[in-house]
Structure formats: C-alpha cells, structure tokens
Write a protein that holds these residues in place. Structure first.
Motif, PDB file in Angstrom:
ATOM      1  N   SER A 111       8.487  35.924  80.436  1.00 56.84           N
ATOM      2  CA  SER A 111       8.948  35.402  79.146  1.00 56.84           C
ATOM      3  C   SER A 111       7.848  34.712  78.348  1.00 56.84           C
ATOM      4  O   SER A 111       8.139  34.076  77.329  1.00 56.84           O
ATOM      5  N   GLU A 112       6.614  34.803  78.770  1.00 45.97           N
ATOM      6  CA  GLU A 112       5.513  34.090  78.118  1.00 45.97           C
ATOM      7  C   GLU A 112       5.490  34.347  76.615  1.00 45.97           C
ATOM      8  O   GLU A 112       5.551  35.491  76.169  1.00 45.97           O
ATOM      9  N   GLY A 113       5.417  33.260  75.852  1.00 47.07           N
ATOM     10  CA  GLY A 113       5.357  33.341  74.402  1.00 47.07           C
ATOM     11  C   GLY A 113       6.708  33.316  73.720  1.00 47.07           C
ATOM     12  O   GLY A 113       6.788  33.052  72.514  1.00 47.07           O
ATOM     13  N   GLU A 114       7.771  33.597  74.452  1.00 45.44           N
ATOM     14  CA  GLU A 114       9.110  33.569  73.869  1.00 45.44           C
ATOM     15  C   GLU A 114       9.630  32.132  73.819  1.00 45.44           C
ATOM     16  O   GLU A 114       9.254  31.297  74.638  1.00 45.44           O
ATOM     17  N   PRO A 115      10.512  31.809  72.873  1.00 44.62           N
ATOM     18  CA  PRO A 115      11.038  30.446  72.804  1.00 44.62           C
ATOM     19  C   PRO A 115      11.913  30.126  74.007  1.00 44.62           C
ATOM     20  O   PRO A 115      12.708  30.953  74.464  1.00 44.62           O
ATOM     21  N   ASP A 116      11.744  28.940  74.536  1.00 44.36           N
ATOM     22  CA  ASP A 116      12.516  28.466  75.690  1.00 44.36           C
ATOM     23  C   ASP A 116      13.779  27.778  75.167  1.00 44.36           C
ATOM     24  O   ASP A 116      13.694  26.784  74.450  1.00 44.36           O
ATOM     25  N   PRO A 117      14.977  28.258  75.541  1.00 43.21           N
ATOM     26  CA  PRO A 117      16.204  27.667  75.001  1.00 43.21           C
ATOM     27  C   PRO A 117      16.690  26.429  75.733  1.00 43.21           C
ATOM     28  O   PRO A 117      17.639  25.779  75.290  1.00 43.21           O
ATOM     29  N   HIS A 118      16.055  26.049  76.846  1.00 41.66           N
ATOM     30  CA  HIS A 118      16.600  25.012  77.725  1.00 41.66           C
ATOM     31  C   HIS A 118      16.189  23.603  77.288  1.00 41.66           C
ATOM     32  O   HIS A 118      15.770  22.774  78.103  1.00 41.66           O
ATOM     33  N   PHE A 119      16.355  23.294  76.031  1.00 45.18           N
ATOM     34  CA  PHE A 119      15.866  22.027  75.480  1.00 45.18           C
ATOM     35  C   PHE A 119      16.565  20.805  76.044  1.00 45.18           C
ATOM     36  O   PHE A 119      16.052  19.678  75.986  1.00 45.18           O
ATOM     37  N   TRP A 120      17.779  20.970  76.587  1.00 38.24           N
ATOM     38  CA  TRP A 120      18.585  19.818  77.007  1.00 38.24           C
ATOM     39  C   TRP A 120      17.995  19.080  78.199  1.00 38.24           C
ATOM     40  O   TRP A 120      18.430  17.975  78.518  1.00 38.24           O
ATOM     41  N   THR A 121      16.977  19.651  78.883  1.00 38.14           N
ATOM     42  CA  THR A 121      16.370  18.909  79.983  1.00 38.14           C
ATOM     43  C   THR A 121      15.482  17.772  79.477  1.00 38.14           C
ATOM     44  O   THR A 121      14.955  17.002  80.279  1.00 38.14           O
ATOM     45  N   ASP A 122      15.333  17.669  78.180  1.00 35.33           N
ATOM     46  CA  ASP A 122      14.610  16.566  77.532  1.00 35.33           C
ATOM     47  C   ASP A 122      15.605  15.745  76.712  1.00 35.33           C
ATOM     48  O   ASP A 122      16.054  16.198  75.661  1.00 35.33           O
ATOM     49  N   PRO A 123      15.972  14.540  77.164  1.00 39.18           N
ATOM     50  CA  PRO A 123      16.973  13.761  76.433  1.00 39.18           C
ATOM     51  C   PRO A 123      16.551  13.359  75.027  1.00 39.18           C
ATOM     52  O   PRO A 123      17.404  13.104  74.176  1.00 39.18           O
TER      53      PRO A 123
END
Length: 313
Positions: free
Chosen positions: A131-143
């Motif tokens: 997935s290199e370069g693609e946007p990571d959707p898992h933002f919720w691991t950062d409060p």
C-alpha cells in the motif's frame, strides 16, 4: 460541503456557515425533498464518536456491528434505504469501508449530505509494502486527529441536521474533546515506560501508522503487507517479515482481537524466536460488555496492551 447556490433555501445559511468552518472538498449536497431521519454512520468507531457529539439532539444510526471488519462489512437493503434517507452520512473514507463504498456513492448521487472524515484530518500515507504511497485510513489510532474529527462532525451536524440545538451539540463536543486531550496525555505517559529502542510494532496488517507517528514508534512490518485485511500474505512475505522481526529483536506481535491470530502465530514460529501474540482492538469496538465498548475504552486497552508487550521486563 453544501453548495449554497444549489442548496435547499432553508439550509443555505447553515451551509454558508459550514463553508467557513471546514475544509474545501467536503461532499454534502442537499436532497431536493425533506431531510431524513438523523445521522447515519458507517463504522462503529466513528459511530461512538458521533454519538458523543450529537447526544440526545438527533438519532444516530450506526451500520457496522460490534467486532466487525470495516473493510468487508456490508449493509442490508433496509440499511441502504436508511442511508439514502439520512440528514447526514458520516463515513471514514480513504478507502476503508470497501464493502459499503457503492452505498456511500449512491447516497452522494441521491443528494445526501456526506462527510468523509478521514480526508480532512491531515491523513498520512502508507510508507511500505503493497500500500506504499496510498492514504492510510486508520486515523483513529491518534486521539489528536480524532479531536479534529470531532470538530468536523460537530459543524456538519449543526449545518445539516434540522432541529438540533447547536449550543448543546457544541457543548457535547467540547466535553468530548477534553476527554481526548486527557487520553492523549495519559497514552504518552504510559508509553514513556517503553524504551525508545523497543518501540517497534508488528501487527496483523498496517493499522497503527498514526499511533506510531504520534508517539514515536517504528512500524517494523505487518503479517498482511497491506492496509486492508482483504489481502493475503505469501510464504515469501512471512519469511521476509520473520527475518526483519528477528533482526529487530521484536518481542511481540499484535493481532486484531476480532480476527484469528493464526497468521501472526505462523509468522512467530517462522522467525524461530519466542514472540508473544497480543490481541488489540484495532478496527472495531466490541459489544457493550466487552473491553472496547467505546473509542476511549479501546484506546486505553490498546495502550495498556502495547506497553505490557514492549516495556522492559
């Protein structure tokens, strides 16, 4: 966001206010008829956050069941109809909800106001593997990014959902943001127990990039070398990761609690070293009687598990 040139007249003022409050590019087109029944949310993590913001001001319908996989869950015909009748559809975006993407697109085409939260919280890109370069959707691991999401959800609810008390919604949001600030401080304090050289993460798939970025971890690798659970590792993937893990001296592999840990266990055995496989709540909340019934519970449980797995004995 809603275009004031095409909006329903009774919403135009709220839409103009929203235009000043949130980033450009937000999709939220007003249906031609009357608004539907409250807020519909795709994932249960965003659902919990949205409910904290909305409180008793409107109905919040969450589509994803507890312990489900956001990459693969689907909706029934009745739920699809609920989406298209919503006053506001809140979804993660960035390719996370692969099983309901067509439903989201249909709602947008039908004129339902929508908010793709992940697109507006300064998303990161994957830095390795498939997935290199693609946007990571898992933002919720950062409060702290979740706090940004709270502001987005708040202003969209105020602008798009008829009958809500804006002051009450904003008060709910402020109270929840205070809890997120406290959570961020507590997590940082807990992670201080892990020596910097031991802050190395191996997970089932790439899901903790935002946590790593915020708290100074290194993501050594993932058993599934992708940002989605729908991918599969090859024998060479497992062998390569095993070598990396052995060289890095990683003592624990973290596997999502809602999925079997077979792959992580196989990888640990392949490495030829003793590695603990520790469950985390990475992509879904649990039922109310579980250890991750809310977003705040989930993050506290994960912080405790990561610290216990990586801190010096």
């Amino acid at each position: 966001m809603t275009d004031p040139r095409t909006a329903n007249p009774r919403r135009t003022g709220a839409a103009l206010a929203l235009a000043l409050a949130v980033p450009l590019g937000l999709t939220a087109c007003t249906p031609g008829g009357e608004t539907g029944g409250g807020v519909v949310v795709t994932t249960n993590i965003l659902g919990d956050i949205t409910r904290a913001v909305v409180g008793d001001e409107a109905e919040v319908t969450v589509l994803m069941k507890p312990d489900a996989d956001p990459h693969s869950f689907g909706v029934s015909a009745q739920e699809a109809a609920t989406i298209e009748e919503a006053s506001l559809l809140v979804h993660n975006g960035l390719g996370l909800e692969e099983g309901v993407l067509r439903n989201v697109e249909s709602a947008e085409e039908a004129g339902v106001p929508t908010l793709a939260v992940g697109e507006h919280v300064d998303p990161l890109a994957y830095t390795s593997d498939e997935s290199e370069g693609e946007p990571d959707p898992h933002f919720w691991t950062d409060p702290q990014r979740v706090a940004t999401a709270v502001g987005l959800i708040t202003e969209n609810v105020v602008a798009e959902v008829d009958g809500v008390d804006a002051d009450a919604v904003r008060a709910n949001a402020a109270a929840y943001e205070a809890e997120l600030t406290a959570l961020h401080g507590w997590m940082g304090g807990e992670f201080d127990a892990i020596p910097p050289g031991d802050r190395k993460l191996v997970t089932n798939h790439h899901v903790f990039g935002y946590l790593a970025d915020r708290y100074g971890f290194e993501v050594v690798g993932a058993v599934i070398p992708s940002g989605t659970t729908l991918a599969s590792p090859s024998a060479s993937d497992l062998s390569s990761l095993a070598e990396t893990v052995e060289e890095a001296g990683v003592r624990a592999v973290f596997a999502d609690s809602s999925q079997p840990d077979r792959l992580a266990t196989v990888m640990a055995e392949e490495a030829g070293v003793e590695i603990d496989v520790i469950p985390l709540f990475s992509e879904s909340l649990t039922a109310e009687d579980g250890d991750a019934a809310t977003y705040l519970d989930m993050m506290r449980a994960n912080t405790t598990a990561i610290t216990a797995g990586l801190a010096a004995p």
